[in-house]
Design a protein around this motif. Structure first.
Motif, PDB file in Angstrom:
ATOM      1  N   ALA A 128      49.008  33.811  29.073  1.00  0.00           N
ATOM      2  CA  ALA A 128      47.568  33.532  29.045  1.00  0.00           C
ATOM      3  C   ALA A 128      47.280  32.058  29.291  1.00  0.00           C
ATOM      4  CB  ALA A 128      46.983  33.974  27.704  1.00  0.00           C
ATOM      5  N   SER A 129      48.111  31.165  28.754  1.00  0.00           N
ATOM      6  CA  SER A 129      47.902  29.729  28.961  1.00  0.00           C
ATOM      7  C   SER A 129      48.047  29.365  30.433  1.00  0.00           C
ATOM      8  CB  SER A 129      48.908  28.929  28.129  1.00  0.00           C
ATOM      9  OG  SER A 129      48.757  29.203  26.755  1.00  0.00           O
ATOM     10  N   GLY A 130      49.072  29.920  31.076  1.00  0.00           N
ATOM     11  CA  GLY A 130      49.244  29.643  32.498  1.00  0.00           C
ATOM     12  C   GLY A 130      48.120  30.208  33.332  1.00  0.00           C
ATOM     13  N   GLN A 131      47.650  31.420  32.957  1.00  0.00           N
ATOM     14  CA  GLN A 131      46.601  32.053  33.741  1.00  0.00           C
ATOM     15  C   GLN A 131      45.274  31.315  33.659  1.00  0.00           C
ATOM     16  OE1 GLN A 131      46.686  34.849  35.908  1.00  0.00           O
ATOM     17  NE2 GLN A 131      48.838  34.277  35.734  1.00  0.00           N
ATOM     18  N   VAL A 132      44.924  30.766  32.501  1.00  0.00           N
ATOM     19  CA  VAL A 132      43.633  30.080  32.401  1.00  0.00           C
ATOM     20  C   VAL A 132      43.607  28.848  33.303  1.00  0.00           C
ATOM     21  CG1 VAL A 132      44.127  28.531  30.450  1.00  0.00           C
ATOM     22  CG2 VAL A 132      41.818  29.439  30.768  1.00  0.00           C
ATOM     23  N   ILE A 133      44.760  28.195  33.485  1.00  0.00           N
ATOM     24  CA  ILE A 133      44.824  27.032  34.369  1.00  0.00           C
ATOM     25  C   ILE A 133      44.751  27.468  35.829  1.00  0.00           C
ATOM     26  CG2 ILE A 133      46.277  25.115  35.123  1.00  0.00           C
ATOM     27  CD1 ILE A 133      47.335  24.978  32.235  1.00  0.00           C
ATOM     28  N   SER A 134      45.547  28.477  36.202  1.00  0.00           N
ATOM     29  CA  SER A 134      45.535  28.904  37.608  1.00  0.00           C
ATOM     30  C   SER A 134      44.228  29.600  37.972  1.00  0.00           C
ATOM     31  CB  SER A 134      46.720  29.826  37.896  1.00  0.00           C
ATOM     32  OG  SER A 134      46.607  31.044  37.207  1.00  0.00           O
ATOM     33  N   ASN A 135      43.615  30.338  37.025  1.00  0.00           N
ATOM     34  CA  ASN A 135      42.320  30.954  37.308  1.00  0.00           C
ATOM     35  C   ASN A 135      41.243  29.911  37.563  1.00  0.00           C
ATOM     36  OD1 ASN A 135      43.126  33.630  37.143  1.00  0.00           O
ATOM     37  ND2 ASN A 135      42.677  33.796  34.961  1.00  0.00           N
ATOM     38  N   THR A 136      41.284  28.804  36.813  1.00  0.00           N
ATOM     39  CA  THR A 136      40.332  27.715  37.060  1.00  0.00           C
ATOM     40  C   THR A 136      40.528  27.154  38.464  1.00  0.00           C
ATOM     41  OG1 THR A 136      40.317  27.162  34.700  1.00  0.00           O
ATOM     42  CG2 THR A 136      39.503  25.485  36.230  1.00  0.00           C
ATOM     43  N   GLY A 137      41.789  26.966  38.851  1.00  0.00           N
ATOM     44  CA  GLY A 137      42.069  26.499  40.204  1.00  0.00           C
ATOM     45  C   GLY A 137      41.606  27.480  41.263  1.00  0.00           C
ATOM     46  N   THR A 138      41.773  28.769  40.988  1.00  0.00           N
ATOM     47  CA  THR A 138      41.350  29.789  41.952  1.00  0.00           C
ATOM     48  C   THR A 138      39.843  29.759  42.169  1.00  0.00           C
ATOM     49  OG1 THR A 138      43.209  31.231  41.385  1.00  0.00           O
ATOM     50  CG2 THR A 138      41.284  32.276  42.384  1.00  0.00           C
ATOM     51  N   TRP A 139      39.069  29.616  41.074  1.00  0.00           N
ATOM     52  CA  TRP A 139      37.613  29.524  41.228  1.00  0.00           C
ATOM     53  C   TRP A 139      37.215  28.249  41.963  1.00  0.00           C
ATOM     54  CZ3 TRP A 139      34.058  33.012  41.167  1.00  0.00           C
ATOM     55  CH2 TRP A 139      34.248  34.188  40.435  1.00  0.00           C
ATOM     56  N   MET A 140      37.945  27.162  41.730  1.00  0.00           N
ATOM     57  CA  MET A 140      37.677  25.931  42.476  1.00  0.00           C
ATOM     58  C   MET A 140      37.899  26.163  43.971  1.00  0.00           C
ATOM     59  SD  MET A 140      39.583  23.292  39.876  1.00  0.00           S
ATOM     60  CE  MET A 140      39.638  21.980  41.107  1.00  0.00           C
ATOM     61  N   GLN A 141      38.990  26.841  44.306  1.00  0.00           N
ATOM     62  CA  GLN A 141      39.279  27.074  45.723  1.00  0.00           C
ATOM     63  C   GLN A 141      38.244  27.989  46.361  1.00  0.00           C
ATOM     64  OE1 GLN A 141      43.030  26.857  47.261  1.00  0.00           O
ATOM     65  NE2 GLN A 141      42.872  28.523  48.744  1.00  0.00           N
ATOM     66  N   ARG A 142      37.789  29.002  45.627  1.00  0.00           N
ATOM     67  CA  ARG A 142      36.797  29.911  46.196  1.00  0.00           C
ATOM     68  C   ARG A 142      35.527  29.170  46.602  1.00  0.00           C
ATOM     69  NH1 ARG A 142      36.659  35.593  42.737  1.00  0.00           N
ATOM     70  NH2 ARG A 142      38.833  36.192  43.099  1.00  0.00           N
ATOM     71  N   ILE A 143      35.045  28.311  45.722  1.00  0.00           N
ATOM     72  CA  ILE A 143      33.829  27.554  46.028  1.00  0.00           C
ATOM     73  C   ILE A 143      34.080  26.583  47.180  1.00  0.00           C
ATOM     74  CG2 ILE A 143      32.141  25.928  45.105  1.00  0.00           C
ATOM     75  CD1 ILE A 143      31.955  28.762  43.924  1.00  0.00           C
ATOM     76  N   ALA A 144      35.189  25.843  47.114  1.00  0.00           N
ATOM     77  CA  ALA A 144      35.495  24.849  48.150  1.00  0.00           C
ATOM     78  C   ALA A 144      35.748  25.519  49.488  1.00  0.00           C
ATOM     79  CB  ALA A 144      36.716  24.024  47.722  1.00  0.00           C
ATOM     80  N   GLN A 145      36.388  26.674  49.473  1.00  0.00           N
ATOM     81  CA  GLN A 145      36.683  27.392  50.716  1.00  0.00           C
ATOM     82  C   GLN A 145      35.397  27.818  51.423  1.00  0.00           C
ATOM     83  OE1 GLN A 145      39.813  30.757  50.980  1.00  0.00           O
ATOM     84  NE2 GLN A 145      37.882  31.808  50.630  1.00  0.00           N
ATOM     85  N   ASP A 146      34.463  28.420  50.650  1.00  0.00           N
ATOM     86  CA  ASP A 146      33.201  28.853  51.255  1.00  0.00           C
ATOM     87  C   ASP A 146      32.413  27.658  51.780  1.00  0.00           C
ATOM     88  OD1 ASP A 146      33.958  31.367  50.523  1.00  0.00           O
ATOM     89  OD2 ASP A 146      32.582  31.539  48.825  1.00  0.00           O
ATOM     90  N   TRP A 147      32.424  26.565  51.015  1.00  0.00           N
ATOM     91  CA  TRP A 147      31.696  25.376  51.447  1.00  0.00           C
ATOM     92  C   TRP A 147      32.308  24.779  52.705  1.00  0.00           C
ATOM     93  CZ3 TRP A 147      27.092  23.561  50.135  1.00  0.00           C
ATOM     94  CH2 TRP A 147      26.748  22.277  50.547  1.00  0.00           C
ATOM     95  N   LEU A 148      33.644  24.783  52.786  1.00  0.00           N
ATOM     96  CA  LEU A 148      34.333  24.239  53.964  1.00  0.00           C
ATOM     97  C   LEU A 148      34.011  25.060  55.203  1.00  0.00           C
ATOM     98  CD1 LEU A 148      36.367  22.314  55.285  1.00  0.00           C
ATOM     99  CD2 LEU A 148      38.197  23.884  54.557  1.00  0.00           C
ATOM    100  N   VAL A 149      34.036  26.393  55.076  1.00  0.00           N
ATOM    101  CA  VAL A 149      33.722  27.251  56.217  1.00  0.00           C
ATOM    102  C   VAL A 149      32.284  27.027  56.668  1.00  0.00           C
ATOM    103  CG1 VAL A 149      33.403  29.659  56.943  1.00  0.00           C
ATOM    104  CG2 VAL A 149      35.434  28.992  55.649  1.00  0.00           C
ATOM    105  N   LEU A 150      31.371  26.912  55.711  1.00  0.00           N
ATOM    106  CA  LEU A 150      29.969  26.663  56.055  1.00  0.00           C
ATOM    107  C   LEU A 150      29.813  25.308  56.743  1.00  0.00           C
ATOM    108  CD1 LEU A 150      27.216  28.078  55.705  1.00  0.00           C
ATOM    109  CD2 LEU A 150      26.890  26.739  53.628  1.00  0.00           C
ATOM    110  N   SER A 151      30.568  24.304  56.283  1.00  0.00           N
ATOM    111  CA  SER A 151      30.501  22.975  56.887  1.00  0.00           C
ATOM    112  C   SER A 151      31.071  22.972  58.300  1.00  0.00           C
ATOM    113  CB  SER A 151      31.267  21.963  56.025  1.00  0.00           C
ATOM    114  OG  SER A 151      30.743  21.901  54.722  1.00  0.00           O
ATOM    115  N   LEU A 152      32.141  23.737  58.533  1.00  0.00           N
ATOM    116  CA  LEU A 152      32.789  23.758  59.844  1.00  0.00           C
ATOM    117  C   LEU A 152      31.996  24.555  60.869  1.00  0.00           C
ATOM    118  CD1 LEU A 152      36.511  24.316  58.777  1.00  0.00           C
ATOM    119  CD2 LEU A 152      35.544  22.228  59.760  1.00  0.00           C
ATOM    120  N   THR A 153      31.297  25.615  60.419  1.00  0.00           N
ATOM    121  CA  THR A 153      30.655  26.530  61.369  1.00  0.00           C
ATOM    122  C   THR A 153      29.136  26.532  61.284  1.00  0.00           C
ATOM    123  OG1 THR A 153      30.708  28.406  59.832  1.00  0.00           O
ATOM    124  CG2 THR A 153      32.668  28.035  61.205  1.00  0.00           C
TER     125      THR A 153
END
Length: 445
Positions: free
Chosen positions: A33-58
């Motif tokens: 659970a400790s490892g998952q809370v850290i990686s899940n936070t990173g995953t949500w960060m990537q989801r937001i940044a990924q969508d923003w990057l695609v919107l910025s590029l296209t």
């Protein structure tokens, strides 16, 4: 072994009372659970940044939709094969491989973005590769819970996993927004890649001797068909999976609806969109913690929560003011999460351990794999008829599916609902239907 008379009078061993966080008594699960809370936070960060990057590029919202579809498409196409592998292979080494691969995809995208060489097809490719890894990682992670905590704590651990994910959903997007504004999307990708070091370390530190032994399926032909036949012959499995399929495909298209309400109905900006998502995440977290306190995962709770979820969506679609709409996001998140946790834990507990990977792969395939099918349809309805009609349509479909599955489960179980409004009586309960009652023999003449 003692054989004296005192053994007969010795008190029976007692099972520790289950609490909201009872699974955390288990060291292996604490590490997980400790490892998952850290990686899940990173995953949500990537989801937001990924969508923003695609919107910025296209500059295209459709390109963002393509990215999301590529993430979920592998689960729709290959989800059952991931379940076969999860049943066949030892889960801890398998998770070490999948978590490492997911970390490497984040680091690859970070390197491309920070070096200034990123193109939209790079994002598409990493999204698709991440989706392929998830095909195996998801059923392996879901079923590994039973090996860590044992059958008595599965429901509690599943609920805490959901609370873990929703907690990260509260933090990750906010951190991503700050990073994107300050230094760009690349930093969010870098931190996501590095965040997978936490679950990898947790898996390596586990005491394998304390894991509960689970029978693995031997390598053989026809295991995919065997899994489908297994589910098809059990109403306690097939109908919850059908229900979450409808809810996931038609009721969980919140990125479409909330962005449309923010822009077209309430004429607000990105901050308001973030607020609505945060309120829903708060409701989901509350729902996960409440689910962790329950001692059982009954199908009647699943059907009731799904029905209320659909009705709430349909009602919220016509909320006249912004603040009423925003307030209703909390119970929608709560009931939506209750549906997910209750279905997940009830299906796992009703499944033989050797079949659990394939069954949970089917569960996740219909729950998340329906997104590439439902999102375009609900998006078209929203664009054509407006945000309120689109949101209401998703709610009505979810409510009708819940009512239909509930009626079928009552029929299979030979039950009917009985309402008694008299004081001191149980107001609602299920009783045997007339057809299921044994007939009395005719009196002798």
């Amino acid at each position: 072994m003692s054989t004296g008379s005192g053994a007969d009078s010795a008190p029976a061993p007692t099972t520790p009372k289950q609490s909201m966080f009872s699974s955390l008594r288990n060291r292996n699960y604490r590490l997980f659970a400790s490892g998952q809370v850290i990686s899940n936070t990173g995953t949500w960060m990537q989801r937001i940044a990924q969508d923003w990057l695609v919107l910025s590029l296209t500059g295209s919202a459709s390109a963002v939709g393509v990215t999301i579809a590529l993430q979920f498409l592998p689960m729709l196409l290959f989800g059952l094969y991931g379940g076969v592998l999860a049943d066949r292979l030892p889960k801890r080494p398998l998770l070490l491989a999948t978590q490492s691969a997911m970390g490497l995809t984040g680091l690859a995208l970070a390197a491309l973005t920070l070096s200034g060489h990123v193109e939209v097809w790079h994002v598409y490719a990493t999204a698709f590769v991440g989706g392929l890894v998830t095909v195996v990682d998801n059923p392996a992670r879901q079923t590994f819970v039973a090996e860590m905590v044992g059958p008595d704590e599965i429901r509690n651990a599943v609920s805490l996993n959901s609370a873990n994910f929703q907690s990260a959903r509260l933090v990750g997007p906010a951190v991503a927004g700050v990073l994107i504004t300050a230094v760009g999307s690349g930093a969010a990708f870098l931190l996501n890649g590095l965040s997978f070091l936490a679950p990898i370390a947790g898996l390596l530190m586990m005491r394998t001797s304390e894991l509960h032994k689970v029978e693995r399926a031997p390598r053989g032909k026809g295991q995919l068909r065997e899994g489908l036949r297994y589910v098809a012959g059990r109403p306690e499995l097939i109908w919850p999976i059908v229900l979450v399929g409808f809810i996931g495909t038609f009721g969980f298209n919140f990125p479409i609806w909330l962005s449309a309400f923010t822009d077209d109905v309430f004429h607000e900006g990105a901050g308001t969109y973030g607020l609505l998502n945060t309120l829903m995440a708060a409701g989901s977290l509350a729902g996960a913690l409440l689910a962790a306190r329950r001692g059982t995962s009954r199908l009647r709770l699943l059907v009731g929560a799904a029905l209320l979820f659909g009705v709430l969506e349909a009602v919220t679609a016509f909320a006249p003011t912004f603040w009423l709409f925003a307030a209703l996001m909390v119970p929608i998140g709560m009931f939506g999460l209750t549906v997910n946790v209750t279905a997940n834990s009830s299906v796992q507990m009703a499944t033989d351990p050797a079949m659990r990977g394939r069954v949970m792969a089917l569960f996740m395939m219909v729950f998340t794999g329906g997104t590439p099918l439902g999102a375009p349809l609900l998006g078209w309805i929203t664009d054509t008829y407006g945000a309120r009609i689109g949101f209401a349509a998703g709610g009505v479909i979810s409510a009708v599916a819940a009512a239909g599955v509930g009626a079928l489960l009552l029929r299979v179980g030979g039950l009917r609902p009985k309402v008694d409004l008299r004081r001191g009586r149980e107001h609602f309960r299920l009783v045997p239907s007339e057809r299921s009652r044994p007939r009395q023999p005719a009196p002798a003449t």
